[in-house]
Scaffold this motif. Sequence first.
Motif, PDB file in Angstrom:
ATOM      1  N   UNK A  28     -18.310  15.941 -35.309  1.00  0.00           N
ATOM      2  CA  UNK A  28     -17.224  15.034 -34.067  1.00  0.00           C
ATOM      3  C   UNK A  28     -17.269  15.690 -32.905  1.00  0.00           C
ATOM      4  N   UNK A  29     -16.790  16.030 -31.332  1.00  0.00           N
ATOM      5  CA  UNK A  29     -16.370  17.023 -30.988  1.00  0.00           C
ATOM      6  C   UNK A  29     -14.755  16.736 -31.016  1.00  0.00           C
ATOM      7  N   UNK A  30     -14.652  16.040 -31.596  1.00  0.00           N
ATOM      8  CA  UNK A  30     -13.233  16.406 -31.753  1.00  0.00           C
ATOM      9  C   UNK A  30     -12.465  17.315 -32.871  1.00  0.00           C
ATOM     10  N   UNK A  31     -13.452  17.756 -33.973  1.00  0.00           N
ATOM     11  CA  UNK A  31     -13.435  18.140 -34.656  1.00  0.00           C
ATOM     12  C   UNK A  31     -12.811  19.849 -35.090  1.00  0.00           C
ATOM     13  N   UNK A  32     -11.714  20.426 -36.015  1.00  0.00           N
ATOM     14  CA  UNK A  32     -11.223  21.289 -35.779  1.00  0.00           C
ATOM     15  C   UNK A  32     -12.747  22.774 -35.545  1.00  0.00           C
ATOM     16  N   UNK A  57      -8.914  18.853 -25.692  1.00  0.00           N
ATOM     17  CA  UNK A  57      -9.355  18.545 -24.266  1.00  0.00           C
ATOM     18  C   UNK A  57      -8.556  19.414 -23.726  1.00  0.00           C
ATOM     19  N   UNK A  58      -8.157  19.966 -23.809  1.00  0.00           N
ATOM     20  CA  UNK A  58      -7.704  21.448 -23.318  1.00  0.00           C
ATOM     21  C   UNK A  58      -9.054  22.048 -22.201  1.00  0.00           C
ATOM     22  N   UNK A  59      -8.755  22.110 -21.302  1.00  0.00           N
ATOM     23  CA  UNK A  59     -10.252  23.221 -20.723  1.00  0.00           C
ATOM     24  C   UNK A  59     -10.272  24.413 -20.192  1.00  0.00           C
ATOM     25  N   UNK A  60     -11.766  25.263 -19.456  1.00  0.00           N
ATOM     26  CA  UNK A  60     -11.402  26.937 -19.142  1.00  0.00           C
ATOM     27  C   UNK A  60     -12.740  26.778 -18.011  1.00  0.00           C
ATOM     28  N   UNK A  61     -12.323  26.903 -16.706  1.00  0.00           N
ATOM     29  CA  UNK A  61     -13.655  27.328 -16.137  1.00  0.00           C
ATOM     30  C   UNK A  61     -13.691  29.076 -15.989  1.00  0.00           C
ATOM     31  N   UNK A  62     -15.268  29.018 -15.075  1.00  0.00           N
ATOM     32  CA  UNK A  62     -15.952  30.067 -14.342  1.00  0.00           C
ATOM     33  C   UNK A  62     -14.739  30.203 -13.961  1.00  0.00           C
ATOM     34  N   UNK A  63     -14.254  31.013 -13.474  1.00  0.00           N
ATOM     35  CA  UNK A  63     -13.651  31.682 -11.982  1.00  0.00           C
ATOM     36  C   UNK A  63     -13.879  31.401 -10.815  1.00  0.00           C
ATOM     37  N   UNK A  64     -15.238  31.411 -10.574  1.00  0.00           N
ATOM     38  CA  UNK A  64     -15.906  31.653  -9.214  1.00  0.00           C
ATOM     39  C   UNK A  64     -17.021  30.106  -9.401  1.00  0.00           C
ATOM     40  N   UNK A  65     -16.457  29.196  -9.907  1.00  0.00           N
ATOM     41  CA  UNK A  65     -16.253  27.496  -9.250  1.00  0.00           C
ATOM     42  C   UNK A  65     -15.503  26.586  -9.889  1.00  0.00           C
ATOM     43  N   UNK A  74     -15.663  11.782 -23.872  1.00  0.00           N
ATOM     44  CA  UNK A  74     -15.633  10.391 -24.107  1.00  0.00           C
ATOM     45  C   UNK A  74     -15.610  10.549 -25.691  1.00  0.00           C
ATOM     46  N   UNK A  75     -14.578  10.444 -26.587  1.00  0.00           N
ATOM     47  CA  UNK A  75     -14.803  10.514 -27.755  1.00  0.00           C
ATOM     48  C   UNK A  75     -14.870   9.416 -28.161  1.00  0.00           C
ATOM     49  N   UNK A  76     -14.984   8.604 -27.917  1.00  0.00           N
ATOM     50  CA  UNK A  76     -16.024   6.771 -28.386  1.00  0.00           C
ATOM     51  C   UNK A  76     -17.502   7.273 -28.464  1.00  0.00           C
ATOM     52  N   UNK A  77     -17.899   7.842 -27.623  1.00  0.00           N
ATOM     53  CA  UNK A  77     -19.066   8.141 -26.809  1.00  0.00           C
ATOM     54  C   UNK A  77     -19.790   9.951 -28.179  1.00  0.00           C
ATOM     55  N   UNK A  78     -18.976  10.262 -28.788  1.00  0.00           N
ATOM     56  CA  UNK A  78     -19.143  11.925 -29.027  1.00  0.00           C
ATOM     57  C   UNK A  78     -19.746  12.512 -27.852  1.00  0.00           C
ATOM     58  N   UNK A  79     -19.351  12.124 -26.397  1.00  0.00           N
ATOM     59  CA  UNK A  79     -20.110  13.161 -25.866  1.00  0.00           C
ATOM     60  C   UNK A  79     -18.828  13.606 -24.311  1.00  0.00           C
TER      61      UNK A  79
END
Length: 120
Positions: A28-32, A57-65, A74-79
């Motif tokens: 699961x994409x919500x697995x610890x 659900x927190x995100x981090x991004x490449x500063x250059x982008x 979408x946790x219901x679709x595991x995507x």
Amino acid sequence: QVQLQESGPGLVKPSQTVSVTCTVSGVSITASYYAWAWIRRPPGKGLEWLGVIAVDGNTGYNPSLKSRTSMSRDTSKNQFSLHLSSVTPEDAARYYCALISVATMTFEYWGQGTQVTVSS
């Protein structure tokens, strides 16, 4: 067995937003203890990390982008998905999703990638 499968539009026009999606099976994409990342490899260049989404659900991004990048899930679709706006030909690349072990901070599983071409 953990599997990651990327999907995307293939071809987008300059200035458009491209969205690529990673469908995960086997965990699961919500697995610890896991996080989920996007990486790309432009033709003839090295890997470039784009962003990560954590189990909460927190995100981090490449500063250059960062100004052009967002991620969603979408946790219901595991995507989970990457959205890159205002694309240019320099954004053409093979886009990969990957599972990160938070405990070891290593990429443990990768998808095979999806090719994105930017052309009018």
